[in-house]
Design a protein around this motif. Structure first.
Motif, short mmCIF file in Angstrom:
data_model
loop_
_atom_site.label_atom_id
_atom_site.label_comp_id
_atom_site.label_asym_id
_atom_site.label_seq_id
_atom_site.Cartn_x
_atom_site.Cartn_y
_atom_site.Cartn_z
N ALA A 299 1.05 -1.04 -0.26
CA ALA A 299 -0.01 -0.04 0.03
C ALA A 299 0.75 1.28 -0.31
N ASP A 300 2.01 1.20 0.80
CA ASP A 300 2.76 2.38 0.89
C ASP A 300 3.53 2.56 -0.46
N VAL A 301 3.85 1.40 -1.18
CA VAL A 301 4.50 1.69 -2.60
C VAL A 301 3.41 2.14 -3.51
N LEU A 302 2.15 1.87 -3.43
CA LEU A 302 1.27 2.26 -4.35
C LEU A 302 0.92 3.81 -4.08
N ILE A 303 0.97 4.04 -2.79
CA ILE A 303 0.63 5.60 -2.61
C ILE A 303 1.83 6.31 -3.18
N GLU A 304 3.07 5.86 -2.79
CA GLU A 304 4.18 6.76 -3.40
C GLU A 304 4.18 6.79 -5.00
N ALA A 305 3.71 5.67 -5.67
CA ALA A 305 3.46 5.70 -7.10
C ALA A 305 2.52 6.67 -7.64
N ARG A 306 1.41 6.74 -6.92
CA ARG A 306 0.43 7.57 -7.33
C ARG A 306 0.77 9.14 -7.10
N LYS A 307 1.55 9.37 -6.02
CA LYS A 307 2.05 10.77 -5.98
C LYS A 307 3.05 11.17 -6.80
N SER A 308 3.88 10.09 -7.25
CA SER A 308 4.89 10.34 -8.22
C SER A 308 4.40 10.66 -9.49
N LEU A 309 3.28 10.01 -10.02
CA LEU A 309 2.54 10.20 -11.22
C LEU A 309 2.18 11.53 -11.41
N TYR A 310 1.39 11.98 -10.18
CA TYR A 310 0.95 13.44 -10.19
C TYR A 310 1.97 14.29 -10.00
N ARG A 311 3.00 14.07 -9.72
CA ARG A 311 4.27 14.98 -9.78
C ARG A 311 4.81 14.93 -11.56
N VAL A 312 4.73 13.99 -12.08
CA VAL A 312 5.04 13.86 -13.47
C VAL A 312 4.10 14.94 -14.07
N LEU A 313 2.83 14.94 -13.85
CA LEU A 313 1.82 15.83 -14.44
C LEU A 313 2.22 17.37 -14.27
N ALA A 314 2.55 17.34 -12.82
CA ALA A 314 2.59 18.86 -12.47
C ALA A 314 3.74 19.54 -12.98
N GLU A 315 5.14 18.62 -13.65
CA GLU A 315 6.02 19.27 -14.12
C GLU A 315 5.68 19.97 -15.43
N ASP A 316 6.52 21.15 -15.76
CA ASP A 316 6.12 22.07 -16.69
C ASP A 316 6.66 21.22 -18.09
N GLY A 317 7.43 20.32 -18.08
CA GLY A 317 8.23 19.65 -19.15
C GLY A 317 9.68 20.11 -19.62
N SER A 318 10.04 21.08 -18.92
CA SER A 318 11.39 21.91 -19.11
C SER A 318 12.54 21.02 -18.38
N THR A 319 12.18 20.14 -17.36
CA THR A 319 13.25 19.28 -16.78
C THR A 319 12.97 17.78 -17.27
N ASP A 320 14.09 17.20 -17.14
CA ASP A 320 14.10 15.64 -17.35
C ASP A 320 13.19 15.00 -16.30
N SER A 321 12.35 14.36 -16.61
CA SER A 321 11.54 13.64 -15.35
C SER A 321 11.94 12.13 -15.12
N GLY A 322 12.84 11.90 -15.99
CA GLY A 322 13.44 10.33 -15.95
C GLY A 322 14.33 10.15 -14.64
N SER A 323 14.06 8.95 -13.63
CA SER A 323 14.86 8.88 -12.70
C SER A 323 15.17 7.50 -12.35
#
Length: 187
Positions: free
Chosen positions: A163-187
């Motif tokens: 559950a903790d992994v899935l919560i973090e994955a969800r948050k990470s996906l929303y962070r991807v959407l929040a990025e403006d595209g000017s930075t590399d989102s790969g990690s």
């Protein structure tokens, strides 16, 4: 009782069996060029022009022919069959205990006359979904399969960790959407 699991079982019970690569992941509509709804009426006519089928077979054929991108619900298949029956294009008979649809003579003539208009609805839906979206759907299916396995056989500690992994994955996906595209989102 846990607010995320109404039966209080933390994933053991009602949710079992709804995970995995074949899981229905929504209609695939909305932002980002995802797939659109297909023409259920055209798909039904074209499929039963090949051979009589019952509702479940129609759904399976559409899923197969669309490469898994389009899975119409029974709530769209059965009303389409009923409408086609009302129009006199389809007749529904009981075959081996199942309501099986086949074209009437009028239906055969209609399909022949309108073949170009009916097109290939499963290809239209598949083509409306780009490769990145298809790849994400496959990855989501794999993730759901793994989560389902943990929910089905994991210990309470493993279920909590998942559950903790899935919560973090969800948050990470929303962070991807929040990025403006000017930075590399790969990690």
């Amino acid at each position: 009782m846990d607010r995320h699991f109404p039966d209080g079982e933390r994933g053991h019970g009602r949710g079992r069996g709804h995970f995995g690569p074949g899981a229905h992941l929504g209609r695939g509509r909305g932002r980002g060029g995802r797939g659109r709804r297909g023409d259920v009426r055209a798909a039904v006519l074209l499929l039963i022009a090949e051979e009589p089928m019952h509702g479940y077979e129609l759904i399976q054929q559409i899923v197969e022919r669309s490469g898994g991108v389009w899975k119409p619900s029974p709530g769209s298949i059965y009303p389409a069959l009923s409408q086609l029956e009302d129009e006199g294009l389809v007749i529904i008979d009981k075959v081996a205990g199942r309501k099986t649809a086949r074209l009437t003579a009028e239906g055969v003539a209609y399909v022949a006359e309108h073949k170009a208009d009916l097109g290939s609805p499963w290809d239209d839906v598949r083509d409306s979904v780009g490769a990145p979206e298809q790849d994400l759907r496959e990855l989501i299916g794999q993730l759901m399969g793994a989560a389902g396995q943990v929910a089905a056989v994991g210990t309470p500690a493993q279920v909590k960790a998942a559950a903790d992994v899935l919560i973090e994955a969800r948050k990470s996906l929303y962070r991807v959407l929040a990025e403006d595209g000017s930075t590399d989102s790969g990690s």
